[in-house]
Write a protein that holds these residues in place. Structure first.
Motif, PDB file in Angstrom:
ATOM      1  N   THR A 126      -5.465   1.558  -4.017  1.00  0.00           N
ATOM      2  CA  THR A 126      -4.498   1.268  -2.962  1.00  0.00           C
ATOM      3  C   THR A 126      -4.859  -0.038  -2.257  1.00  0.00           C
ATOM      4  O   THR A 126      -3.980  -0.832  -1.907  1.00  0.00           O
ATOM      5  CB  THR A 126      -4.457   2.417  -1.936  1.00  0.00           C
ATOM      6  OG1 THR A 126      -4.137   3.638  -2.590  1.00  0.00           O
ATOM      7  CG2 THR A 126      -3.421   2.147  -0.850  1.00  0.00           C
ATOM      8  N   LEU A 127      -6.154  -0.271  -2.086  1.00  0.00           N
ATOM      9  CA  LEU A 127      -6.613  -1.508  -1.471  1.00  0.00           C
ATOM     10  C   LEU A 127      -6.237  -2.716  -2.325  1.00  0.00           C
ATOM     11  O   LEU A 127      -5.877  -3.773  -1.800  1.00  0.00           O
ATOM     12  CB  LEU A 127      -8.129  -1.460  -1.263  1.00  0.00           C
ATOM     13  CG  LEU A 127      -8.775  -2.685  -0.611  1.00  0.00           C
ATOM     14  CD1 LEU A 127      -8.175  -2.949   0.771  1.00  0.00           C
ATOM     15  CD2 LEU A 127     -10.281  -2.502  -0.508  1.00  0.00           C
TER      16      LEU A 127
ATOM     17  N   ALA B 248       0.823  -1.203   0.000  1.00  0.00           N
ATOM     18  CA  ALA B 248       0.000   0.000   0.000  1.00  0.00           C
ATOM     19  C   ALA B 248       0.865   1.263   0.000  1.00  0.00           C
ATOM     20  O   ALA B 248       0.569   2.243  -0.703  1.00  0.00           O
ATOM     21  CB  ALA B 248      -0.930  -0.006   1.212  1.00  0.00           C
TER      22      ALA B 248
ATOM     23  N   PHE C 191       0.958   4.191  -2.829  1.00  0.00           N
ATOM     24  CA  PHE C 191       0.635   5.562  -2.431  1.00  0.00           C
ATOM     25  C   PHE C 191       1.761   6.546  -2.760  1.00  0.00           C
ATOM     26  O   PHE C 191       1.518   7.641  -3.284  1.00  0.00           O
ATOM     27  CB  PHE C 191       0.339   5.607  -0.932  1.00  0.00           C
ATOM     28  CG  PHE C 191      -0.085   6.958  -0.437  1.00  0.00           C
ATOM     29  CD1 PHE C 191      -1.398   7.373  -0.573  1.00  0.00           C
ATOM     30  CD2 PHE C 191       0.825   7.815   0.163  1.00  0.00           C
ATOM     31  CE1 PHE C 191      -1.789   8.628  -0.126  1.00  0.00           C
ATOM     32  CE2 PHE C 191       0.439   9.061   0.611  1.00  0.00           C
ATOM     33  CZ  PHE C 191      -0.874   9.475   0.475  1.00  0.00           C
TER      34      PHE C 191
ATOM     35  N   TYR D 145     -16.398  -2.427  -1.966  1.00  0.00           N
ATOM     36  CA  TYR D 145     -15.120  -2.023  -2.544  1.00  0.00           C
ATOM     37  C   TYR D 145     -14.773  -2.871  -3.763  1.00  0.00           C
ATOM     38  O   TYR D 145     -14.151  -2.382  -4.705  1.00  0.00           O
ATOM     39  CB  TYR D 145     -14.006  -2.107  -1.494  1.00  0.00           C
ATOM     40  CG  TYR D 145     -13.759  -0.793  -0.801  1.00  0.00           C
ATOM     41  CD1 TYR D 145     -13.155   0.265  -1.471  1.00  0.00           C
ATOM     42  CD2 TYR D 145     -14.140  -0.604   0.527  1.00  0.00           C
ATOM     43  CE1 TYR D 145     -12.928   1.476  -0.831  1.00  0.00           C
ATOM     44  CE2 TYR D 145     -13.923   0.604   1.164  1.00  0.00           C
ATOM     45  CZ  TYR D 145     -13.324   1.646   0.479  1.00  0.00           C
ATOM     46  OH  TYR D 145     -13.106   2.841   1.103  1.00  0.00           O
TER      47      TYR D 145
ATOM     48  N   ARG E 182      -8.940   6.176  -6.066  1.00  0.00           N
ATOM     49  CA  ARG E 182      -7.549   5.996  -5.655  1.00  0.00           C
ATOM     50  C   ARG E 182      -7.449   5.144  -4.394  1.00  0.00           C
ATOM     51  O   ARG E 182      -6.556   4.313  -4.264  1.00  0.00           O
ATOM     52  CB  ARG E 182      -6.896   7.356  -5.427  1.00  0.00           C
ATOM     53  CG  ARG E 182      -6.762   8.217  -6.671  1.00  0.00           C
ATOM     54  CD  ARG E 182      -6.169   9.567  -6.336  1.00  0.00           C
ATOM     55  NE  ARG E 182      -6.989  10.263  -5.347  1.00  0.00           N
ATOM     56  CZ  ARG E 182      -6.667  11.435  -4.796  1.00  0.00           C
ATOM     57  NH1 ARG E 182      -5.538  12.023  -5.126  1.00  0.00           N
ATOM     58  NH2 ARG E 182      -7.466  12.016  -3.921  1.00  0.00           N
ATOM     59  N   ARG E 183      -8.367   5.355  -3.472  1.00  0.00           N
ATOM     60  CA  ARG E 183      -8.351   4.563  -2.245  1.00  0.00           C
ATOM     61  C   ARG E 183      -8.611   3.085  -2.554  1.00  0.00           C
ATOM     62  O   ARG E 183      -7.998   2.197  -1.971  1.00  0.00           O
ATOM     63  CB  ARG E 183      -9.413   5.081  -1.276  1.00  0.00           C
ATOM     64  CG  ARG E 183      -9.424   4.381   0.073  1.00  0.00           C
ATOM     65  CD  ARG E 183     -10.505   4.947   0.956  1.00  0.00           C
ATOM     66  NE  ARG E 183     -10.301   6.378   1.186  1.00  0.00           N
ATOM     67  CZ  ARG E 183     -11.173   7.149   1.837  1.00  0.00           C
ATOM     68  NH1 ARG E 183     -12.301   6.616   2.313  1.00  0.00           N
ATOM     69  NH2 ARG E 183     -10.924   8.429   2.006  1.00  0.00           N
TER      70      ARG E 183
ATOM     71  N   ARG F 109       1.136   5.686  -7.640  1.00  0.00           N
ATOM     72  CA  ARG F 109      -0.036   6.544  -7.862  1.00  0.00           C
ATOM     73  C   ARG F 109       0.251   7.669  -8.853  1.00  0.00           C
ATOM     74  O   ARG F 109      -0.627   8.085  -9.601  1.00  0.00           O
ATOM     75  CB  ARG F 109      -0.526   7.120  -6.535  1.00  0.00           C
ATOM     76  CG  ARG F 109      -1.763   7.989  -6.657  1.00  0.00           C
ATOM     77  CD  ARG F 109      -2.347   8.336  -5.315  1.00  0.00           C
ATOM     78  NE  ARG F 109      -2.914   7.161  -4.650  1.00  0.00           N
ATOM     79  CZ  ARG F 109      -3.609   7.235  -3.514  1.00  0.00           C
ATOM     80  NH1 ARG F 109      -3.808   8.404  -2.928  1.00  0.00           N
ATOM     81  NH2 ARG F 109      -4.096   6.141  -2.969  1.00  0.00           N
TER      82      ARG F 109
ATOM     83  N   THR G  58     -15.391   8.387 -10.528  1.00  0.00           N
ATOM     84  CA  THR G  58     -14.925   9.577  -9.813  1.00  0.00           C
ATOM     85  C   THR G  58     -15.985  10.670  -9.824  1.00  0.00           C
ATOM     86  O   THR G  58     -16.182  11.382  -8.830  1.00  0.00           O
ATOM     87  CB  THR G  58     -13.629  10.097 -10.451  1.00  0.00           C
ATOM     88  OG1 THR G  58     -12.647   9.058 -10.449  1.00  0.00           O
ATOM     89  CG2 THR G  58     -13.089  11.294  -9.673  1.00  0.00           C
TER      90      THR G  58
ATOM     91  N   ASP H 196     -13.940   7.838  -4.289  1.00  0.00           N
ATOM     92  CA  ASP H 196     -12.478   7.958  -4.369  1.00  0.00           C
ATOM     93  C   ASP H 196     -11.896   6.652  -4.903  1.00  0.00           C
ATOM     94  O   ASP H 196     -11.682   5.691  -4.147  1.00  0.00           O
ATOM     95  CB  ASP H 196     -11.895   8.280  -2.995  1.00  0.00           C
ATOM     96  CG  ASP H 196     -10.407   8.620  -3.060  1.00  0.00           C
ATOM     97  OD1 ASP H 196      -9.832   8.543  -4.164  1.00  0.00           O
ATOM     98  OD2 ASP H 196      -9.829   8.949  -2.019  1.00  0.00           O
TER      99      ASP H 196
END
Length: 291
Positions: free
Chosen positions: A194-195, A81, A85, A168, A190-191, A89, A183, A188
């Motif tokens: 990351t997951l 993660a 990040f 998710y 992006r979150r 990203r 979006t 979000d």
């Protein structure tokens, strides 16, 4: 007959190990289009930290093994993660930069691991049952292969259920199809991405602990060596196909076992030839999507 049974089941065990590494690669590429060459580093650090925890609890007990597996998965997820990040990203849709950054991270991490834990392998102690064998049709199968198979099946089921039946999971699949639309709905993405990295890193970290059981040691290079076969599995199965990665893991590992036994240790060569055949005859892999 007993030899064939032995090779098949041990091949399934090795294939389970390959899948735990390749599942993260396939998931990250299939959902995000990122080829992560630092994925082996998640495996290695998960293995090292996991067994540092186990060694301080009660080396060789089931509780220590459970703690090592949980710690390896958590550490792998956190490192993955953080990598997404802070590094990836900013590089989405910039594939050359992704390769350069992740390759550089992989090389630097090996040097870091050698600086902390040394260049010699660190031998691990697992529960005594895992070092024993079980007889099946006359073949003596190492028990740790059964554990690898069970864990790989559970990981595959968990990832599939997460993507299909959680919020998710829905966001991730929708974000892959149309990131701008998701979006625009105020979600979000992006979150969620990351997951995805965290899930892939958790599978790799867990695979690192199990790889140390399989080989009996952990070293700074264990992740890199397994990453090579994980990439082969991912390409043969089809980039982005989790089911393809599962099938290819078994095929590659069983082929490797049989070639090593019957063809004088040429398992790695047989796997490379199989990769070449797939690239020539079916470039998208067994279950890969058409371009």
């Amino acid at each position: 007959m007993s030899t064939i049974v032995l090779l098949l089941i041990t091949g399934l065990g090795l294939g389970a190990l390959y899948f735990l590494v390749a599942s993260g690669l396939s998931l990250i590429y299939g959902l995000m289009g990122v080829l992560n060459f630092a994925h082996g580093s998640f495996l290695t650090i998960g293995a090292f930290i996991g067994w540092e925890v186990a060694r301080r609890l009660s080396d060789g007990s089931w509780w220590a093994l459970a703690a090592a597996m949980l710690t390896g998965a958590v550490v792998g997820a956190l490192v993955a993660a953080a990598t997404e990040f802070f590094l990836i990203r900013r590089l989405y849709n910039r594939h050359i930069e992704q390769v350069l950054v992740t390759v550089g991270l992989a090389l630097a991490s090996v040097a870091l691991f050698e600086g902390i834990w040394g260049t010699d392998p660190t031998y691990v102690t697992s529960p005594s049952w895992l070092g024993q064998t079980t007889e099946i049709l006359g073949a003596r199968i190492p028990n740790n292969r059964f554990m690898l198979i069970v864990v790989a099946v559970l990981v595959l089921a968990a990832i599939v259920l997460f993507l299909k039946f959680t919020r998710y999971g829905l966001i991730i699949r929708a974000g892959v199809e149309n990131r701008l639309m998701v979006t625009a709905l105020g979600i979000d993405v992006r979150r969620a991405f990351t997951l995805v990295f965290a899930i892939g890193g958790a599978a790799a970290g867990l695979g690192g602990v199990l790889a140390s059981i399989y080989y009996g040691y952990v070293s700074a290079h264990i992740g890199g060596s397994l990453l090579i076969f994980a990439f082969i599995v991912t390409v043969i199965g089809g980039l982005g196909s989790l089911a393809g990665a599962a099938i290819a893991s078994v095929l590659v590992a069983v082929l490797q076992q049989f070639a090593n036994f019957y063809l004088g240790g040429t398992g790695d060569l047989a796997v490379v030839l199989a990769l070449a055949a797939v690239l020539l005859l079916r470039p998208r892999g067994l279950l890969g999507a058409k371009a």
